[in-house]
Design a protein around this motif. Structure first.
Motif, short mmCIF file in Angstrom:
data_model
loop_
_atom_site.label_atom_id
_atom_site.label_comp_id
_atom_site.label_asym_id
_atom_site.label_seq_id
_atom_site.Cartn_x
_atom_site.Cartn_y
_atom_site.Cartn_z
N THR A 10 29.50 149.46 -95.17
CA THR A 10 29.86 150.75 -95.75
C THR A 10 31.05 151.36 -95.02
O THR A 10 30.98 151.60 -93.81
CB THR A 10 28.67 151.72 -95.70
OG1 THR A 10 27.58 151.16 -96.43
CG2 THR A 10 29.05 153.08 -96.28
N GLU B 122 33.09 153.74 -97.02
CA GLU B 122 33.44 154.91 -97.81
C GLU B 122 32.25 155.87 -97.85
O GLU B 122 31.15 155.50 -98.24
CB GLU B 122 33.81 154.49 -99.23
CG GLU B 122 35.03 153.58 -99.31
CD GLU B 122 35.27 153.05 -100.71
OE1 GLU B 122 34.36 153.20 -101.56
OE2 GLU B 122 36.35 152.50 -100.97
N ASP C 236 37.40 156.57 -95.74
CA ASP C 236 37.80 155.63 -96.77
C ASP C 236 38.43 154.43 -96.08
O ASP C 236 39.65 154.30 -96.01
CB ASP C 236 38.77 156.29 -97.75
CG ASP C 236 39.20 155.35 -98.87
OD1 ASP C 236 38.59 154.28 -99.01
OD2 ASP C 236 40.15 155.68 -99.60
N THR D 30 21.78 151.14 -97.41
CA THR D 30 23.09 150.77 -96.88
C THR D 30 23.06 150.31 -95.42
O THR D 30 24.01 149.70 -94.95
CB THR D 30 24.06 151.96 -96.97
OG1 THR D 30 23.59 153.01 -96.10
CG2 THR D 30 24.14 152.48 -98.40
N ASP E 69 27.33 161.22 -99.41
CA ASP E 69 27.72 160.58 -100.65
C ASP E 69 28.50 159.31 -100.28
O ASP E 69 29.49 159.38 -99.55
CB ASP E 69 28.61 161.53 -101.47
CG ASP E 69 29.01 160.96 -102.83
OD1 ASP E 69 28.76 159.76 -103.07
OD2 ASP E 69 29.59 161.72 -103.63
N SER F 96 30.19 157.35 -102.27
CA SER F 96 31.29 157.01 -103.18
C SER F 96 32.62 157.26 -102.48
O SER F 96 32.69 157.91 -101.44
CB SER F 96 31.20 157.84 -104.46
OG SER F 96 31.27 159.23 -104.17
N LYS F 97 33.69 156.74 -103.06
CA LYS F 97 35.02 156.83 -102.47
C LYS F 97 35.53 158.27 -102.52
O LYS F 97 35.60 158.89 -103.58
CB LYS F 97 35.98 155.93 -103.24
CG LYS F 97 37.40 155.83 -102.69
CD LYS F 97 38.24 154.95 -103.58
CE LYS F 97 39.67 154.80 -103.07
NZ LYS F 97 39.70 153.95 -101.86
#
Length: 411
Positions: free
Chosen positions: A71, A73, A127, A244, A270, A272-273
């Motif tokens: 992980t 992002e 990111d 994750t 979160d 997500s990107k």
């Protein structure tokens, strides 16, 4: 039934992933680690009522899951609390260190060390290895460190000051023994967990101690405890995201009981990107910008800004006086013995208000004696140090009695 299995960590499990440490460099900015209120106890404050039912997993498997996590992002909010048992600078009155001088800027090194005391809310985002951001949210201001490609920016909205560094300059600085700004300050549960996991050894008991829900996500709880007696650390509890493998919460409990010494956990997360705009920064109009070319050097001597005759304390931190250092013991009970080449605890200068300063110094420590002679033990809830009158320093995450025993054995 909550999972409960024990295992010894292997060599492979001791290194939780170089890729993740690289991604954490600037969100540490993802160092501090620093690190949720001051009354947080051992029960995860962010856990929802009722533990989730998850497949059984061993401690070895859980550590491997963390190490294998790819992980890179995420975004979210972290609450971090540190209670070392130290007084806040405000309570020290005239004895608080004085700021100012050529080193005053928005540079991360000083600002991020504020995480070493009290409770803070952080907003973090990552990111991949080239884009990270961490912001410390204050009542009427915000302090942010942004890493985007070759640039590192830091901005303090309270003082409208900004700091800028390019990677090329940072690389040159490291060649001369320097480090990335803020690189030693952990600001996420992962950064804190990595520091403990890489030092797991045969003196450590590791187990899976049930499950929890953190920031709305199911997690296993990894429990790390010293097998030895004499450490100030009672346990380290890491809530690991079941999906994750990312640490969501980190709690360090002292062996003496009471509130956690360090408690850091996501309240929102979160995976997500994040938006690319998260990592862009332009100094506001009128902001004072400090450009770091990698050649900046501290011109002040250690402790020279300490008031009331306390300047002599700086000699203890002067590397030139550390003539010889060795380690006594192993694992959680390891103690560093440092021969400073000095004459023990510095005395306050009587000509600079030293009378009151000396009383202040004496109030911070406990006088001890033994085969080694006499000295003073300075205590926190985690790290303790014995400074002998003959110029030796013994320091470690151990009790006062353990320090005295080490000094007696080292005589």
């Amino acid at each position: 039934m909550a999972p409960n299995d024990s295992a010894q960590a292997t060599d492979e499990a001791r290194e939780p992933g170089a890729g993740r440490r690289k991604a954490a460099r600037y969100l540490v900015p993802v160092a501090v680690a620093g690190v949720a209120a001051a009354t947080i106890g051992l029960v995860p404050a962010l856990a929802a009522a009722g533990d989730p039912s998850l497949p059984k997993i061993s401690a070895q498997q859980l550590i491997e899951k963390m190490a294998a996590s790819d992980t890179q992002e995420l975004s979210g909010t972290v609450k971090i609390s540190t209670d070392l048992g130290l007084p806040g600078l405000g309570s020290l009155g005239s004895f608080a260190p004085k700021g100012g001088g050529s080193d005053k800027s928005a540079a991360p090194d000083a600002k991020l060390t504020e995480l070493a005391t009290g409770t803070h809310t952080l907003r973090v985002a990552a990111d991949g290895p080239d884009r990270q951001k961490v912001s410390i949210l204050e009542d009427a201001a915000e302090y942010s460190v942004i890493h985007n490609g070759d640039d590192v920016w830091a901005y303090d909205s309270g003082s409208n000051q900004a700091y800028h560094e390019r990677h090329a300059a940072a690389g040159a600085d490291r060649e001369h023994g320097g480090k990335k700004p803020g690189a030693d300050v952990p600001t996420t549960p992962k950064a804190l967990a990595d520091r403990f996991l890489k030092n797991v050894d045969p003196t450590t008991a590791v187990s899976v101690d049930g499950t929890a829900q953190v920031a709305g996500r199911d997690a296993y709880q990894l429990l790390i405890k010293p097998k030895q007696s004499g450490s100030t650390i009672g346990s380290v509890r890491i809530a690991v995201d079941a999906k994750t493998g990312v640490p969501l919460k980190f709690t360090l409990a002292p062996s003496a009981g009471g509130n956690a010494v360090v408690d850091a956990g996501f309240t929102k997360v979160d995976f997500s990107k994040p938006s690319a705009s998260t990592f862009t920064f332009t100094p506001p109009k009128g902001a004072k910008v400090t450009e770091d070319d990698g050649k900046h050097q501290r011109t002040s001597k250690p402790g020279q800004n300490l008031p009331g005759g306390l300047g002599g304390l700086g000699a203890l931190g002067d590397g030139k006086n550390a003539k010889d250092t060795k380690v006594i013991g192993e694992g959680w009970n390891a103690i560093a013995e440092i021969q400073t080449g000095g004459k023990g605890m510095p005395k306050a200068d009587p000509g600079k208000g030293g009378g009151n300063a000396q009383k202040f110094l004496d109030s911070l420590g406990d006088k001890v004696s033994g085969k080694f002679g006499t000295g003073t033990v300075f205590k926190t809830r985690l790290i303790n140090a014995l400074i002998t009158d003959n110029g030796k320093v013994y320091v470690g995450a151990v009790t006062k009695d353990a320090l005295v025993d080490a000094a007696n054995s080292g005589k």
